[in-house]
Each structure stands twice: as structure tokens, then as C-alpha cells.
Design a protein around this motif. Structure first.
Motif, PDB file in Angstrom:
ATOM      1  N   ALA A 478      20.392  38.367  60.456  1.00  0.00           N
ATOM      2  CA  ALA A 478      21.208  37.160  60.416  1.00  0.00           C
ATOM      3  C   ALA A 478      22.695  37.507  60.344  1.00  0.00           C
ATOM      4  CB  ALA A 478      20.811  36.299  59.216  1.00  0.00           C
ATOM      5  N   HIS A 479      23.033  38.476  59.538  1.00  0.00           N
ATOM      6  CA  HIS A 479      24.445  38.876  59.413  1.00  0.00           C
ATOM      7  C   HIS A 479      24.932  39.584  60.671  1.00  0.00           C
ATOM      8  CE1 HIS A 479      25.591  38.149  55.079  1.00  0.00           C
ATOM      9  NE2 HIS A 479      24.335  37.737  55.136  1.00  0.00           N
ATOM     10  N   ARG A 480      24.054  40.344  61.311  1.00  0.00           N
ATOM     11  CA  ARG A 480      24.443  41.017  62.550  1.00  0.00           C
ATOM     12  C   ARG A 480      24.721  39.995  63.648  1.00  0.00           C
ATOM     13  NH1 ARG A 480      20.413  43.950  62.842  1.00  0.00           N
ATOM     14  NH2 ARG A 480      19.129  42.765  64.304  1.00  0.00           N
ATOM     15  N   GLU A 481      23.865  39.000  63.766  1.00  0.00           N
ATOM     16  CA  GLU A 481      24.058  37.993  64.804  1.00  0.00           C
ATOM     17  C   GLU A 481      25.280  37.122  64.524  1.00  0.00           C
ATOM     18  OE1 GLU A 481      20.621  35.762  65.954  1.00  0.00           O
ATOM     19  OE2 GLU A 481      19.297  37.502  65.767  1.00  0.00           O
ATOM     20  N   ALA A 482      25.641  36.987  63.253  1.00  0.00           N
ATOM     21  CA  ALA A 482      26.811  36.178  62.904  1.00  0.00           C
ATOM     22  C   ALA A 482      28.108  36.792  63.432  1.00  0.00           C
ATOM     23  CB  ALA A 482      26.895  36.006  61.394  1.00  0.00           C
ATOM     24  N   VAL A 483      28.096  38.086  63.687  1.00  0.00           N
ATOM     25  CA  VAL A 483      29.312  38.738  64.185  1.00  0.00           C
ATOM     26  C   VAL A 483      29.155  39.250  65.611  1.00  0.00           C
ATOM     27  CG1 VAL A 483      30.115  39.364  61.882  1.00  0.00           C
ATOM     28  CG2 VAL A 483      28.620  40.953  63.125  1.00  0.00           C
ATOM     29  N   THR A 484      28.001  38.945  66.233  1.00  0.00           N
ATOM     30  CA  THR A 484      27.789  39.429  67.606  1.00  0.00           C
ATOM     31  C   THR A 484      27.298  38.338  68.552  1.00  0.00           C
ATOM     32  OG1 THR A 484      25.509  40.117  67.108  1.00  0.00           O
ATOM     33  CG2 THR A 484      27.258  41.769  66.808  1.00  0.00           C
ATOM     34  N   PHE A 485      27.140  37.087  68.089  1.00  0.00           N
ATOM     35  CA  PHE A 485      26.623  36.050  68.977  1.00  0.00           C
ATOM     36  C   PHE A 485      27.526  35.928  70.214  1.00  0.00           C
ATOM     37  CE2 PHE A 485      29.520  33.756  66.141  1.00  0.00           C
ATOM     38  CZ  PHE A 485      30.275  33.002  67.044  1.00  0.00           C
ATOM     39  N   PRO A 486      26.956  35.604  71.376  1.00  0.00           N
ATOM     40  CA  PRO A 486      27.762  35.500  72.604  1.00  0.00           C
ATOM     41  C   PRO A 486      28.846  34.431  72.468  1.00  0.00           C
ATOM     42  CG  PRO A 486      25.427  35.589  73.127  1.00  0.00           C
ATOM     43  CD  PRO A 486      25.514  35.402  71.645  1.00  0.00           C
ATOM     44  N   LEU A 487      30.071  34.798  72.690  1.00  0.00           N
ATOM     45  CA  LEU A 487      31.172  33.848  72.548  1.00  0.00           C
ATOM     46  C   LEU A 487      31.073  32.715  73.561  1.00  0.00           C
ATOM     47  CD1 LEU A 487      34.016  36.444  71.929  1.00  0.00           C
ATOM     48  CD2 LEU A 487      32.992  34.897  70.233  1.00  0.00           C
ATOM     49  N   ASP A 488      30.426  32.982  74.684  1.00  0.00           N
ATOM     50  CA  ASP A 488      30.275  31.948  75.706  1.00  0.00           C
ATOM     51  C   ASP A 488      29.160  30.954  75.366  1.00  0.00           C
ATOM     52  OD1 ASP A 488      32.335  32.896  77.217  1.00  0.00           O
ATOM     53  OD2 ASP A 488      31.068  34.111  78.537  1.00  0.00           O
ATOM     54  N   ASP A 489      28.538  31.106  74.200  1.00  0.00           N
ATOM     55  CA  ASP A 489      27.593  30.095  73.745  1.00  0.00           C
ATOM     56  C   ASP A 489      28.323  28.824  73.317  1.00  0.00           C
ATOM     57  OD1 ASP A 489      25.460  31.694  74.279  1.00  0.00           O
ATOM     58  OD2 ASP A 489      24.922  32.121  72.200  1.00  0.00           O
ATOM     59  N   TYR A 490      29.638  28.898  73.278  1.00  0.00           N
ATOM     60  CA  TYR A 490      30.470  27.735  72.966  1.00  0.00           C
ATOM     61  C   TYR A 490      31.379  27.393  74.146  1.00  0.00           C
ATOM     62  CZ  TYR A 490      29.275  28.039  67.991  1.00  0.00           C
ATOM     63  OH  TYR A 490      28.613  28.047  66.787  1.00  0.00           O
ATOM     64  N   THR A 491      31.729  26.138  74.237  1.00  0.00           N
ATOM     65  CA  THR A 491      32.807  25.723  75.136  1.00  0.00           C
ATOM     66  C   THR A 491      34.037  25.488  74.267  1.00  0.00           C
ATOM     67  OG1 THR A 491      32.159  23.396  74.955  1.00  0.00           O
ATOM     68  CG2 THR A 491      31.265  24.670  76.805  1.00  0.00           C
ATOM     69  N   TYR A 492      35.191  25.755  74.820  1.00  0.00           N
ATOM     70  CA  TYR A 492      36.448  25.651  74.067  1.00  0.00           C
ATOM     71  C   TYR A 492      37.417  24.764  74.820  1.00  0.00           C
ATOM     72  CZ  TYR A 492      34.353  29.935  72.175  1.00  0.00           C
ATOM     73  OH  TYR A 492      33.480  30.852  71.649  1.00  0.00           O
ATOM     74  N   GLY A 493      38.161  23.957  74.093  1.00  0.00           N
ATOM     75  CA  GLY A 493      39.135  23.092  74.727  1.00  0.00           C
ATOM     76  C   GLY A 493      38.818  21.640  74.481  1.00  0.00           C
ATOM     77  N   PRO A 494      39.575  20.722  75.028  1.00  0.00           N
ATOM     78  CA  PRO A 494      39.369  19.293  74.786  1.00  0.00           C
ATOM     79  C   PRO A 494      37.942  18.884  75.103  1.00  0.00           C
ATOM     80  CG  PRO A 494      41.442  19.662  75.925  1.00  0.00           C
ATOM     81  CD  PRO A 494      40.733  20.980  75.912  1.00  0.00           C
ATOM     82  N   VAL A 495      37.370  18.064  74.231  1.00  0.00           N
ATOM     83  CA  VAL A 495      36.005  17.575  74.388  1.00  0.00           C
ATOM     84  C   VAL A 495      36.054  16.114  74.792  1.00  0.00           C
ATOM     85  CG1 VAL A 495      33.787  17.208  73.269  1.00  0.00           C
ATOM     86  CG2 VAL A 495      35.184  19.205  72.665  1.00  0.00           C
ATOM     87  N   THR A 496      35.450  15.798  75.917  1.00  0.00           N
ATOM     88  CA  THR A 496      35.510  14.407  76.406  1.00  0.00           C
ATOM     89  C   THR A 496      34.132  13.767  76.337  1.00  0.00           C
ATOM     90  OG1 THR A 496      35.146  15.173  78.672  1.00  0.00           O
ATOM     91  CG2 THR A 496      37.416  14.910  77.931  1.00  0.00           C
TER      92      THR A 496
END
Length: 496
Positions: A478-496
């Protein structure tokens, strides 16, 4: 519109305190922590019943970055946990950003202004870029709707609202419930009352409690050589991991280990209770781990006392002077003590109304579409929202392993958000679905689905029969995945 705060954190228990520490580390220092009670500490402020103590060894039940060398016992009493919470909040300058006696009615995402609007009882509203729910897993007390309970003429006390001024001496009391709280409470109540009846719906697995005072010399070593306390923490954590990961989560692969744990608990029961009939009634008929086990050296022996009685018939109704069971037997009492636990799945997920993007209500979403949260912390259609007490988030047996993993997740997520120069994030549907499928698949090996839990009545299971509370991985994973999860699993920027 610029929001009033960087973040609003709901809950001033250990989860909210951890979130506040991480927000400070991230530079988001303009936040407020809202707490419905009159002080901080969460469950360790609310619960003050006799016998209250942590059921995880003290060296493990704390933040790893803020060890406490001053625990007086291997299993610290509740007052010391409360004191520890106060120490951490003061050291990290959080108390000044807490608002007590503040009840949050709800929160909604304002798509136009890209922030959260939080409504407080009484009509006040606050706005914040980010919303963090840290209301805990055990924050909504449950009182079963026993017919006639409103007619009871004696004193009713729930363990989350203990009345220390009420004298139990000479009383004819009943305790309803035999979970971890009752295991601590019953021996203490038995010392004071003239008559005690314990109403049991489901027996609990109880193992010996290896507890003792921590000598002053040992505490001095912990204080002067922190590595010694860290070593003790690692040893205890490894033991808890073996119990949880091997015996519970990998039940199919390690049935003998589970059987040994159950045999130990049964031997403990046999050694402590003299009456064969009472032993049988106190013996669980579900597999070890289906329901959270607990530790005690005094609970079972209480039932050897002549003024203590175990009642296993179901409660039919309550009368002004007693409780009537389904077989027609009436137990006359003047004091009713409710150790009936908490309502997790009906009102605790979430503990207040949260409405995200496109008007999606989080509680309804979870109940209509299964309980779920990516890495146990974020949910699709809920931008800039972090839920620290969410499905599949609880890792290990110590809540602090969960809190610290989520703090690490926050750190990685916000670091990427700031790197991109954005202010909003939202987990993708695909990433969330993949995580849910992985957790569901891994739980297939657990005692929850591979063992016999039919009679456990465990709060691990929700109303759909899913064991959606625990994260079925090791703490290290759990701790390993907390610092290695794929950053592209999120979208960033204005949410419409």
C-alpha cells in the motif's frame, strides 16, 4: 471567484491531523479543520468509557514520523491516545486552524468557480479549492431500534457518550453488544454493579493480551535512542501483518495459520471460563478474521462471577424496567449500557452529504454502483476531493498505516498537480475501475469469501455482501503504490 481556503478538512481525529500535516508540507497552509465535537482526537475524545484502551500495541499505534516514547503500557489507555493527539496537533501548529462544535451539513462542487462549497449547520458556507473528508470509520454511533426502548425508565448510556457522573454502584445493569468495546467495558462494569447481564448476538474471537507496564528505564531508552522504539515498532508491525495478511487476506493459501489462530483463541476461552455451557455460547461459529478479533485477559473470566450472566436469546422488546427476550424471559434492570458500535455502511460512507460533478451524490453513487475509491482515497466525478475513510482504504490493523499511506498519495498527487501548474485533479473512470477490479479479485483469497462468515454479522461487509472496507494488500504494498501510482491515472486542469 477565489475560494476562502486552500482546503477544508472535515474531522479532527488522527486522519484529519495527518491531512493537516501533509497540507502544510505541500505549502497549502491556508486550511481549516472542522470538527463536530468540542475538541480534537476523534474516537479518542468521544470514547471515555471504563476500560478504554487501544487494541493495537502502542509502539505501532502512532505516526511513524512522530513516535511517542512515553506510553505507560504496551496497550496504552485511551487517555494517553487523547494526550498524544493533542501533542501532535500542538507540535504541528494545527489547533489554531481547527473549529470545534462545527457540524458540516454537506459539500458540493461548484463547477463554475472550480471549488468546493461547504455548508455548516446554521447556514454558514465556506469555500475551498480542496475538500478532505477525515470523518473516520467509526464516527456514527448505532443504537438498534429495539421496540419499546423509548419507554425505558432507567438510565441509558451509549459508550460514545459515557456519563462519568453516573454511579454504577449497586445497579442492575445490562450491556448490549459483545464487540471490541464491550470486551473492554464488561470487566470494568462488573466490578461496580450488583447484577450484570450481557446480551450477546454474536460471539467474538478473543486472544490473550500480552500487556504490561512499560518500565521507566525502557521509556528513557526510547526517548534517548529513537531507533530502539523504531525496532520495536517494526517487530510488532510484522506480527500484525502476519495475522492480517496471511491469516485473513490469504486465507485460501494459509488455512492452517488461520486454524492455529482460532485454536489459540479457543484454548484461551477454555482456560478462562469454567461453565461448559457458557464456553459454548462464547465460542464463535465463524472463521477467525471474519469479524475483527480483539485482545483481553479479563473478559472471559468475568462470566465466572455469580452476579454476571450471559444472555444469547434475541431481544424482543424493552419495557420500562427491563428487557424481554424472544423466549419471553424478562431481565429486570435499571441501567442500560449500549456497546452497539457504529453504523458504517448506511450513514458513515460518507458521514455528510457530498455532491460532486454533474450533481452526483457520493452516498447514492456508492450504494447504486458498489462502494469504491481509487487507491482508497479518490472517486471519479469528485474533483479536488480526498476521502481518507473510504472503501478499500484500510491497510493493516493499525489505522496509522492507512493514514500515512494516504498522506504519501496526497504528496505525490499534489506534486504532479503543481508541476503542471494546475489547480484541479480528478481520477479517471478507467483507473478507478481497474483498481476496483484488482481489489475485488485479490479479496477472492480472503477469509471473507473463502471462509465461513455466514454467522459473523461483521461490519467488514456492506449491505451488498461485499467486504469493501479493507485493502487486500500488505502494508508495504500500500505504501509503495502510494508513491508509485501512475500519474496519468488522474486528469489535471479545469473540470467541466
Amino acid at each position: 471567484m477565489v475560494p476562502q481556503f486552500d482546503a477544508v478538512v472535515v474531522g479532527a481525529g488522527f486522519g484529519g491531523i495527518g491531512a493537516g500535516i501533509e497540507l502544510d508540507r505541500l505549502g497549502l497552509r491556508d486550511f481549516v479543520i472542522l470538527e463536530r465535537e468540542d475538541d480534537l482526537g476523534g474516537t479518542w475524545h468521544v470514547n471515555r468509557y471504563p476500560g478504554l484502551a487501544v487494541d493495537i500495541a502502542s509502539v505501532t499505534y502512532s505516526y511513524s514520523f512522530e513516535p511517542n516514547p512515553h506510553w505507560t503500557r504496551l496497550f496504552a489507555p485511551g487517555a494517553e491516545l487523547k494526550k498524544y493527539a493533542e501533542h501532535v496537533a500542538d507540535k504541528y501548529d494545527l489547533r489554531g486552524r481547527m473549529r470545534f462544535s462545527t457540524v458540516v451539513d454537506g459539500a458540493r462542487w461548484d463547477a463554475e468557480n472550480q471549488h468546493w462549497v461547504v455548508t455548516i449547520a446554521g447556514g454558514e458556507t465556506l469555500t475551498a479549492r480542496y475538500l478532505v473528508a477525515a470523518t473516520g470509520f467509526l464516527s456514527q454511533p448505532y443504537t438498534p431500534p429495539f421496540p419499546g426502548i423509548e419507554s425505558f425508565a432507567g438510565k441509558i448510556i451509549h459508550t460514545t457518550d459515557w456519563d462519568a457522573e453516573y454511579d454504577l454502584t449497586g445497579r442492575r445493569a445490562a450491556v448490549i453488544g459483545t464487540g471490541a468495546t464491550a470486551v473492554q467495558l464488561v470487566p470494568e462494569v462488573a466490578k461496580q454493579v450488583d447484577e450484570l447481564t450481557v446480551f450477546q448476538r454474536t460471539p467474538i474471537w478473543v486472544v490473550p493480551k500480552i500487556d504490561a507496564p512499560i518500565p521507566g528505564a525502557v521509556r528513557a531508552v526510547f526517548d534517548k535512542v529513537p531507533l530502539t522504539q523504531k525496532a520495536a515498532r517494526l517487530v510488532n508491525t510484522a506480527m500484525l501483518e502476519a495475522l492480517m495478511v496471511v491469516g485473513v487476506l490469504h486465507y485460501k493459501q494459509a488455512k492452517p495459520f488461520n486454524r492455529v489462530a482460532a485454536a489459540l483463541a479457543k484454548a484461551h476461552l477454555f482456560a478462562q471460563v469454567r461453565d461448559p455451557r457458557t464456553r459454548e455460547q462464547l465460542t464463535p461459529h465463524y472463521d477467525f478474521g471474519c469479524k475483527r478479533p480483539t485482545f483481553s485477559n479479563t473478559y472471559f473470566t468475568t462470566f465466572n462471577q455469580p452476579h454476571v450472566r450471559l444472555e444469547t436469546n434475541s431481544i424482543d422488546h424493552v419495557e420500562p424496567d427491563g428487557i424481554v427476550t424472544a423466549d419471553g424471559h424478562k431481565t429486570e434492570i435499571d441501567t442500560l449500557l449500549l456497546a452497539t458500535g457504529f453504523n458504517l455502511w448506511d450513514v458513515n460512507f460518507p458521514a455528510f452529504e457530498i455532491v460532486g460533478r454533474d450533481g452526483v451524490n457520493l452516498g447514492k453513487f456508492w450504494r447504486d454502483n458498489r462502494f469504491q475509491a481509487y487507491e482508497g482515497i479518490t472517486v471519479p466525478k469528485f474533483p479536488n476531493f480526498l476521502c481518507l475513510n473510504s472503501p478499500y482504504s484500510y491497510s493493516g490493523l493499525s489505522y496509522f498505516t492507512t493514514i500515512e499511506a494516504q498522506m504519501k498519495h496526497m504528496g505525490r498527487l499534489f506534486a504532479e498537480l503543481f508541476r503542471r501548474g494546475e489547480r484541479t485533479f480528478e481520477v479517471t473512470d478507467a483507473a478507478n475501475a481497474q483498481f476496483l477490479d484488482r481489489m475485488t479479485d485479490r479479496l477472492g483469497s480472503s477469509v471473507f469469501y473463502g471462509g465461513d462468515c455466514s454467522t459473523a454479522r461483521s461490519y467488514y461487509f456492506n449491505q451488498h455482501g461485499e467486504a469493501a472496507l479493507l485493502r487486500p494488500t500488505s502494508t508495504a504494498a500500500a505504501h509503495r503504490e502510494a508513491v508509485t501510482f501512475p500519474l496519468d491515472d488522474y486528469t489535471y486542469g479545469p473540470v467541466t
